[in-house]
Scaffold this motif. Structure first.
Motif, PDB file in Angstrom:
ATOM      1  N   GLU A  28       0.845  -1.199   0.000  1.00 42.24           N
ATOM      2  CA  GLU A  28       0.000   0.000   0.000  1.00 42.24           C
ATOM      3  C   GLU A  28       0.880   1.248   0.000  1.00 42.24           C
ATOM      4  N   LEU A  29       0.504   2.257  -0.797  1.00 42.51           N
ATOM      5  CA  LEU A  29       1.234   3.515  -0.866  1.00 42.51           C
ATOM      6  C   LEU A  29       0.540   4.575  -0.017  1.00 42.51           C
ATOM      7  N   ASP A  30       1.340   5.445   0.604  1.00 42.08           N
ATOM      8  CA  ASP A  30       0.748   6.576   1.319  1.00 42.08           C
ATOM      9  C   ASP A  30       0.535   7.730   0.336  1.00 42.08           C
ATOM     10  N   ASP A  31       0.054   8.867   0.827  1.00 45.85           N
ATOM     11  CA  ASP A  31      -0.305   9.978  -0.060  1.00 45.85           C
ATOM     12  C   ASP A  31       0.893  10.547  -0.805  1.00 45.85           C
ATOM     13  N   ALA A  32       2.021  10.745  -0.123  1.00 46.88           N
ATOM     14  CA  ALA A  32       3.209  11.311  -0.772  1.00 46.88           C
ATOM     15  C   ALA A  32       3.767  10.363  -1.833  1.00 46.88           C
ATOM     16  N   GLN A  33       3.793   9.057  -1.534  1.00 46.87           N
ATOM     17  CA  GLN A  33       4.277   8.083  -2.508  1.00 46.87           C
ATOM     18  C   GLN A  33       3.343   8.003  -3.707  1.00 46.87           C
ATOM     19  N   MET A  34       2.042   8.076  -3.441  1.00 44.06           N
ATOM     20  CA  MET A  34       1.061   8.030  -4.530  1.00 44.06           C
ATOM     21  C   MET A  34       1.199   9.261  -5.428  1.00 44.06           C
ATOM     22  N   GLU A  35       1.432  10.414  -4.828  1.00 46.86           N
ATOM     23  CA  GLU A  35       1.610  11.640  -5.601  1.00 46.86           C
ATOM     24  C   GLU A  35       2.844  11.544  -6.502  1.00 46.86           C
ATOM     25  N   ALA A  36       3.943  10.966  -5.992  1.00 46.84           N
ATOM     26  CA  ALA A  36       5.171  10.821  -6.780  1.00 46.84           C
ATOM     27  C   ALA A  36       4.958   9.869  -7.956  1.00 46.84           C
ATOM     28  N   VAL A  37       4.231   8.783  -7.750  1.00 54.14           N
ATOM     29  CA  VAL A  37       3.982   7.822  -8.836  1.00 54.14           C
ATOM     30  C   VAL A  37       3.091   8.434  -9.912  1.00 54.14           C
ATOM     31  N   VAL A  38       2.051   9.133  -9.505  1.00 61.93           N
ATOM     32  CA  VAL A  38       1.142   9.752 -10.470  1.00 61.93           C
ATOM     33  C   VAL A  38       1.866  10.847 -11.245  1.00 61.93           C
ATOM     34  N   ARG A  39       2.706  11.614 -10.581  1.00 61.40           N
ATOM     35  CA  ARG A  39       3.449  12.693 -11.237  1.00 61.40           C
ATOM     36  C   ARG A  39       4.416  12.159 -12.285  1.00 61.40           C
ATOM     37  N   ASP A  40       5.188  11.112 -11.933  1.00 63.59           N
ATOM     38  CA  ASP A  40       6.240  10.616 -12.819  1.00 63.59           C
ATOM     39  C   ASP A  40       5.779   9.516 -13.766  1.00 63.59           C
ATOM     40  N   GLN A  41       4.688   8.830 -13.433  1.00 61.01           N
ATOM     41  CA  GLN A  41       4.209   7.686 -14.211  1.00 61.01           C
ATOM     42  C   GLN A  41       5.281   6.601 -14.306  1.00 61.01           C
ATOM     43  N   ALA A  42       6.216   6.592 -13.348  1.00 61.10           N
ATOM     44  CA  ALA A  42       7.309   5.614 -13.339  1.00 61.10           C
ATOM     45  C   ALA A  42       7.801   5.423 -11.913  1.00 61.10           C
ATOM     46  N   ALA A  43       8.542   4.348 -11.708  1.00 55.88           N
ATOM     47  CA  ALA A  43       9.161   4.071 -10.410  1.00 55.88           C
ATOM     48  C   ALA A  43      10.541   3.466 -10.655  1.00 55.88           C
ATOM     49  N   GLU A  44      11.453   3.746  -9.731  1.00 57.40           N
ATOM     50  CA  GLU A  44      12.798   3.198  -9.821  1.00 57.40           C
ATOM     51  C   GLU A  44      12.853   1.913  -9.009  1.00 57.40           C
ATOM     52  N   LEU A  45      13.220   0.812  -9.662  1.00 59.88           N
ATOM     53  CA  LEU A  45      13.376  -0.470  -8.976  1.00 59.88           C
ATOM     54  C   LEU A  45      14.847  -0.677  -8.652  1.00 59.88           C
ATOM     55  N   ARG A  46      15.127  -0.979  -7.399  1.00 61.00           N
ATOM     56  CA  ARG A  46      16.471  -1.333  -6.964  1.00 61.00           C
ATOM     57  C   ARG A  46      16.392  -2.771  -6.477  1.00 61.00           C
ATOM     58  N   VAL A  47      16.875  -3.692  -7.311  1.00 59.69           N
ATOM     59  CA  VAL A  47      16.671  -5.119  -7.092  1.00 59.69           C
ATOM     60  C   VAL A  47      17.954  -5.767  -6.586  1.00 59.69           C
ATOM     61  N   LYS A  48      17.808  -6.584  -5.555  1.00 56.59           N
ATOM     62  CA  LYS A  48      18.914  -7.400  -5.038  1.00 56.59           C
ATOM     63  C   LYS A  48      18.550  -8.855  -5.303  1.00 56.59           C
ATOM     64  N   PHE A  49      19.309  -9.496  -6.181  1.00 59.78           N
ATOM     65  CA  PHE A  49      19.059 -10.897  -6.518  1.00 59.78           C
ATOM     66  C   PHE A  49      19.794 -11.809  -5.551  1.00 59.78           C
ATOM     67  N   GLN A  50      19.080 -12.836  -5.082  1.00 57.14           N
ATOM     68  CA  GLN A  50      19.677 -13.845  -4.220  1.00 57.14           C
ATOM     69  C   GLN A  50      19.181 -15.206  -4.681  1.00 57.14           C
ATOM     70  N   VAL A  51      19.960 -16.243  -4.375  1.00 62.20           N
ATOM     71  CA  VAL A  51      19.635 -17.590  -4.831  1.00 62.20           C
ATOM     72  C   VAL A  51      19.433 -18.491  -3.621  1.00 62.20           C
ATOM     73  N   GLN A  52      18.346 -19.271  -3.641  1.00 57.23           N
ATOM     74  CA  GLN A  52      18.080 -20.214  -2.551  1.00 57.23           C
ATOM     75  C   GLN A  52      19.246 -21.187  -2.431  1.00 57.23           C
ATOM     76  N   GLY A  53      19.702 -21.416  -1.224  1.00 53.74           N
ATOM     77  CA  GLY A  53      20.804 -22.343  -0.993  1.00 53.74           C
ATOM     78  C   GLY A  53      22.163 -21.686  -1.035  1.00 53.74           C
ATOM     79  N   MET A  54      22.286 -20.573  -1.743  1.00 54.68           N
ATOM     80  CA  MET A  54      23.572 -19.871  -1.805  1.00 54.68           C
ATOM     81  C   MET A  54      23.616 -18.695  -0.849  1.00 54.68           C
ATOM     82  N   HIS A  55      22.495 -17.988  -0.694  1.00 51.72           N
ATOM     83  CA  HIS A  55      22.475 -16.771   0.104  1.00 51.72           C
ATOM     84  C   HIS A  55      21.569 -16.901   1.322  1.00 51.72           C
TER      85      HIS A  55
END
Length: 117
Positions: A58-85
């Motif tokens: 769920e997004l709060d009001d400020a986060q919702m305003e930023a998404v509607v304004r930019d029509q985009a979001a920055e994903l910062r993904v950390k990949f991990q593997v079962q059994g290794m990490h």
């Protein structure tokens, strides 16, 4: 194949920044193609290849305003593997500097467009 996806943090920098931890089933798995959408105030990450919902928050009001304004979001993904990490039970120190060995984790940063429903 993606095993689980966890949204760990939401920040507002220049746009909405979403920190995501992605657990893969095998080290050679390459099938993570996220698609972002907002329905009401629910931010959802779905798999572009299979269409299944991977994670939502769920997004709060400020986060919702930023998404509607930019029509985009920055994903910062950390990949991990079962059994290794997973939880390290036996620490094998490096004798030269006295620190435990750590496995490398892959990080990925991208800006994705957000669709609204």
């Amino acid at each position: 194949m993606v095993n689980t996806v966890e949204i760990s943090r939401l920040n507002i920098r220049d746009s909405l920044s979403v920190d995501v931890s992605v657990w893969m089933e095998h080290p050679n798995d390459m099938d993570f193609r996220p698609s972002l959408s907002v329905s009401g105030t629910t931010f959802t990450i779905t798999s572009h290849s299979s269409g299944e919902t991977l994670a939502s928050v769920e997004l709060d009001d400020a986060q919702m305003e930023a998404v509607v304004r930019d029509q985009a979001a920055e994903l910062r993904v950390k990949f991990q593997v079962q059994g290794m990490h997973g939880r390290l039970k036996d620490i094998h120190p490096i004798i030269a500097d006295g620190k435990a060995k750590k496995l490398a984790t892959a990080n990925w940063k991208t800006t994705q467009s957000v669709s609204f429903e």
